[in-house]
Design an enzyme around this catalytic site. Structure first.
Site, PDB file in Angstrom:
ATOM      1  N   TYR A 144      11.526  42.153   5.841  1.00 42.14           N
ATOM      2  CA  TYR A 144      11.412  43.170   5.140  1.00 42.14           C
ATOM      3  C   TYR A 144      10.240  44.257   6.094  1.00 42.14           C
ATOM      4  O   TYR A 144      10.556  45.393   6.171  1.00 42.14           O
ATOM      5  CB  TYR A 144      10.652  43.354   3.579  1.00 42.14           C
ATOM      6  CG  TYR A 144      11.659  43.285   2.524  1.00 42.14           C
ATOM      7  CD1 TYR A 144      12.741  42.222   2.567  1.00 42.14           C
ATOM      8  CD2 TYR A 144      11.765  44.305   1.526  1.00 42.14           C
ATOM      9  CE1 TYR A 144      13.497  42.255   1.523  1.00 42.14           C
ATOM     10  CE2 TYR A 144      12.525  44.225   0.494  1.00 42.14           C
ATOM     11  CZ  TYR A 144      13.557  43.361   0.515  1.00 42.14           C
ATOM     12  OH  TYR A 144      14.390  43.085  -0.471  1.00 42.14           O
ATOM     13  N   LYS A 190      15.378  28.339   3.923  1.00 44.84           N
ATOM     14  CA  LYS A 190      16.782  28.306   4.530  1.00 44.84           C
ATOM     15  C   LYS A 190      16.171  27.173   5.927  1.00 44.84           C
ATOM     16  O   LYS A 190      16.455  27.910   7.039  1.00 44.84           O
ATOM     17  CB  LYS A 190      17.400  29.231   4.841  1.00 44.84           C
ATOM     18  CG  LYS A 190      18.734  29.143   5.721  1.00 44.84           C
ATOM     19  CD  LYS A 190      19.798  29.006   4.647  1.00 44.84           C
ATOM     20  CE  LYS A 190      21.088  28.348   5.549  1.00 44.84           C
ATOM     21  NZ  LYS A 190      22.160  27.872   4.531  1.00 44.84           N
ATOM     22  N   ASP A 222      20.981  28.889  -0.601  1.00 40.35           N
ATOM     23  CA  ASP A 222      22.437  28.852  -1.007  1.00 40.35           C
ATOM     24  C   ASP A 222      22.713  27.825  -2.259  1.00 40.35           C
ATOM     25  O   ASP A 222      23.256  28.161  -3.022  1.00 40.35           O
ATOM     26  CB  ASP A 222      23.295  28.742   0.269  1.00 40.35           C
ATOM     27  CG  ASP A 222      23.115  27.225   1.083  1.00 40.35           C
ATOM     28  OD1 ASP A 222      21.813  26.886   0.881  1.00 40.35           O
ATOM     29  OD2 ASP A 222      23.596  27.050   1.975  1.00 40.35           O
ATOM     30  N   ASP A 246      14.272  38.490  -3.731  1.00 40.10           N
ATOM     31  CA  ASP A 246      14.922  39.706  -3.981  1.00 40.10           C
ATOM     32  C   ASP A 246      16.320  39.516  -4.770  1.00 40.10           C
ATOM     33  O   ASP A 246      16.558  40.029  -5.809  1.00 40.10           O
ATOM     34  CB  ASP A 246      14.979  40.703  -2.879  1.00 40.10           C
ATOM     35  CG  ASP A 246      15.724  41.909  -3.117  1.00 40.10           C
ATOM     36  OD1 ASP A 246      15.372  42.622  -4.336  1.00 40.10           O
ATOM     37  OD2 ASP A 246      16.616  42.280  -2.462  1.00 40.10           O
ATOM     38  N   ASP A 250      17.433  38.811  -8.969  1.00 38.42           N
ATOM     39  CA  ASP A 250      18.581  39.651  -9.522  1.00 38.42           C
ATOM     40  C   ASP A 250      19.487  38.789 -10.022  1.00 38.42           C
ATOM     41  O   ASP A 250      20.042  38.853 -11.183  1.00 38.42           O
ATOM     42  CB  ASP A 250      19.467  40.493  -8.516  1.00 38.42           C
ATOM     43  CG  ASP A 250      18.661  41.950  -8.320  1.00 38.42           C
ATOM     44  OD1 ASP A 250      17.691  42.109  -8.533  1.00 38.42           O
ATOM     45  OD2 ASP A 250      19.683  42.813  -8.172  1.00 38.42           O
TER      46      ASP A 250
HETATM   47  C1  IPM Z   1      13.267  45.303  -5.847  1.00 36.56           C
HETATM   48  C2  IPM Z   1      14.148  46.346  -5.218  1.00 36.56           C
HETATM   49  C3  IPM Z   1      13.421  46.581  -3.908  1.00 36.56           C
HETATM   50  C4  IPM Z   1      13.390  45.344  -3.025  1.00 36.56           C
HETATM   51  C5  IPM Z   1      14.173  47.794  -3.211  1.00 36.56           C
HETATM   52  C6  IPM Z   1      14.125  49.031  -3.786  1.00 36.56           C
HETATM   53  C7  IPM Z   1      13.425  48.271  -1.960  1.00 36.56           C
HETATM   54  O1  IPM Z   1      15.407  45.888  -5.047  1.00 36.56           O
HETATM   55  O2  IPM Z   1      12.070  45.538  -5.987  1.00 36.56           O
HETATM   56  O3  IPM Z   1      13.731  44.106  -6.068  1.00 36.56           O
HETATM   57  O4  IPM Z   1      14.305  45.280  -2.039  1.00 36.56           O
HETATM   58  O5  IPM Z   1      11.975  44.844  -3.001  1.00 36.56           O
HETATM   59 MN    MN Z   2      15.669  43.955  -5.906  1.00 37.49          MN
END
Ligand code: IPM
Ligand code: MN
Length: 355
Positions: A144, A190, A222, A246, A250
């Site tokens: 990042y 990884k 993975d 990240d 999700d």
């Molecule tokens: C999160 C989001 C951010 C990230 C984006 C919007 C830059 O996806 O907070 O998870 O990738 O960290």
């Molecule tokens: Mn995110």
């Protein structure tokens, strides 16, 4: 009576709607427990680009640094997606403030709430004893924040790097958290391919030795993605880098039933933190008062707990959320086909009243 100064960054899309509901909950806590919350609202992301031409204006950064903590909605939207250079896009505002405030530790708790168990997309036998984990994501390093460039041949480069010191400090956060939970850490990397991951794994092993009571597993990312859907109950604290965190957070969020339920805390080595839902700005439903404000309300609870030391007040918000769900209140994202749906502001009112 204590006063807390909160820098409020509503951002874009549904950001303003959901943050208003979190403020309702905070004000109710203030009223009940005798605290004063003072809000300093500033712009970030697309809203800041429209007003100042940049996603993280100096006034915003200054206000955030001067505050006791930051409450953030979400940033981004199609309006700003094609801006050039990419440094002027809304997401850069978010990355910029994380870096500037040194928010290296991102805690993303994911759990299946009892009343929402049926919203979990996994078969009940997969869910086993349930899902209740925290992704402990490093937030100010990794690919990042490495150098980004395009060379003469038009090849894109993103430098992925981790220093030992960066891994040490996030590992300590994860192990300290594990000591307060089930004393179990899964470190995700990884290391079969990446040099950064080999630094990661060696360093985590060294820190783990300081916590002999904590059981540690080392998983590849993975395999972790697969294990999360096959047997999510095996995880408690997942310690991982910025990019993997990240993605995995999700994935973990959708197992809970909706990404609209997950809060997060981004912490530094001071009490100044930033609190935001893990979901995005959902431009498709913005302005319609139908978003789920719970992730943001729970983020406010994390602020009370981690930045202000108000555990009882944080519990009160979390309990109110649980009760609202038990009583059957649902926004669209967590409602079943035949269930009545309430609006974002109605959910906020109901939760505030239950505090
Ligand atoms: C999160 C989001 C951010 C990230 C984006 C919007 C830059 O996806 O907070 O998870 O990738 O960290
Ligand atoms: Mn995110």
């Amino acid at each position: 009576m204590a006063q807390f100064n909160i820098c409020v960054l509503k951002g874009d899309g549904i950001g303003p709607e959901i943050v208003d509901e979190a403020i309702k909950a905070l004000d109710k806590v203030g009223e009940k427990y005798g605290h004063t919350f003072v809000y300093d609202e500033q712009l970030i992301g697309g809203a800041a680009i429209d007003e100042y031409g940049v996603p993280l204006p100096d006034v915003t950064l200054k206000a955030a640094k001067a505050s006791d903590s930051v409450l953030l909605g979400a940033v981004g939207g199609p309006k700003w997606d094609t801006l050039e250079p990419a440094t002027l896009r809304p997401e850069r505002g978010l990355l910029g403030i994380r870096k500037e405030l040194n928010l290296f530790a991102n805690l993303r708790p994911a759990k299946v709430w009892g009343p929402l168990a049926e919203s979990c997309p996994l078969k009940p036998e997969r869910l086993g004893t349930g899902l209740d984990l925290v992704v402990c994501r490093e937030l100010t390093g990794d690919v990042y924040f490495g150098r980004k460039w395009r060379d003469e041949e038009g090849v894109g480069h993103d430098d992925m790097n981790y220093s030992v010191a960066e891994v040490e400090r996030i590992a300590r956060v994860a192990f300290d958290m594990a000591m307060k939970r089930s004393k179990k850490v899964t470190s995700v990397d990884k290391a079969n391919v990446l040099e950064t991951s080999r630094v990661w794994r060696e360093t985590v092993k060294r820190i783990a030795a300081e916590y002999p009571e904590v059981e540690v597993d080392y998983f590849y990312v993975d395999n972790t993605a697969m294990q999360l859907v096959l047997n999510p109950s095996q995880f408690d604290v997942i310690l991982t880098g910025n990019l993997f965190g990240d993605i995995l957070s999700d994935e973990a969020s959708c197992i809970t039933g909706s990404v609209g339920m997950l809060p997060s805390a981004s912490l530094s080595d001071t009490t100044l933190g930033m609190y935001e839902p893990i979901h995005g700005s959902a431009p498709d439903i913005a302005g319609r008062n139908i978003a789920n404000p719970i992730a943001t309300i729970l983020s406010a609870a994390m602020m009370l707990r981690y930045s202000f030391g108000l555990a009882q007040e944080a519990d009160a918000i979390e309990k109110a959320v649980e009760t609202a769900l038990e009583q059957g209140y649902r926004t669209g994202d967590i409602a079943k086909a035949n269930e009545e749906r309430i609006s974002c502001s109605q959910m906020g009112d109901i939760i505030a009243n239950l505090i």
